[in-house]
Design a protein around this motif. Structure first.
Motif, short mmCIF file in Angstrom:
data_model
loop_
_atom_site.label_atom_id
_atom_site.label_comp_id
_atom_site.label_asym_id
_atom_site.label_seq_id
_atom_site.Cartn_x
_atom_site.Cartn_y
_atom_site.Cartn_z
N THR A 93 50.68 -0.61 -10.57
CA THR A 93 49.74 -1.59 -9.87
C THR A 93 48.49 -0.74 -9.59
N MET A 94 48.45 0.37 -9.33
CA MET A 94 47.23 1.54 -9.24
C MET A 94 46.54 1.56 -10.21
N PHE A 95 47.08 1.79 -11.30
CA PHE A 95 46.47 1.90 -12.77
C PHE A 95 45.72 0.65 -13.19
N GLY A 96 46.43 -0.64 -12.79
CA GLY A 96 45.65 -1.90 -13.24
C GLY A 96 44.65 -2.06 -12.05
N ALA A 97 44.64 -1.76 -10.97
CA ALA A 97 43.64 -1.95 -10.05
C ALA A 97 42.58 -1.22 -10.37
N ALA A 98 42.60 0.12 -10.80
CA ALA A 98 41.72 1.07 -10.94
C ALA A 98 41.17 0.58 -12.37
N GLY A 99 41.44 0.15 -13.16
CA GLY A 99 40.95 -0.31 -14.50
C GLY A 99 40.25 -1.51 -14.42
#
Length: 85
Positions: free
Chosen positions: A16-22
């Motif tokens: 989730t954090m990688f998706g949100a950052a991207g």
């Protein structure tokens, strides 16, 4: 073989954090370019056109549909800043 359910919580958080950052990075770059995709492999011609658009519209990605340039376009050239020997 049983699935370690405790490992799925950190995995979901990281995903989730990688998706949100991207997504936030993509949104930030698009907002800086007036909703247009980021330009890659900009050559000399593209750079000159971006400078011209900057002088015409005030933004490097802005474009004008007016057939004639505004009056101040004649005096805001980058060539006046060079020293003539």
């Amino acid at each position: 073989m049983p699935v370690p359910w405790e490992a799925l919580i950190p995995f979901a958080l990281l995903t989730t954090m990688f998706g949100a950052a991207g997504t936030l990075l993509n949104t930030s770059k698009r907002l800086q370019n007036q909703g247009k995709p980021v330009r890659y492999n900009v050559d000399a011609w593209d750079s000159m056109m971006m400078d011209r658009d900057q002088r015409l519209t005030g933004h490097k990605r802005g474009q004008s549909a007016e057939p004639y340039a505004p009056e101040e376009f004649e005096t805001n050239s980058a060539w006046y800043t060079e020293r003539v020997s």
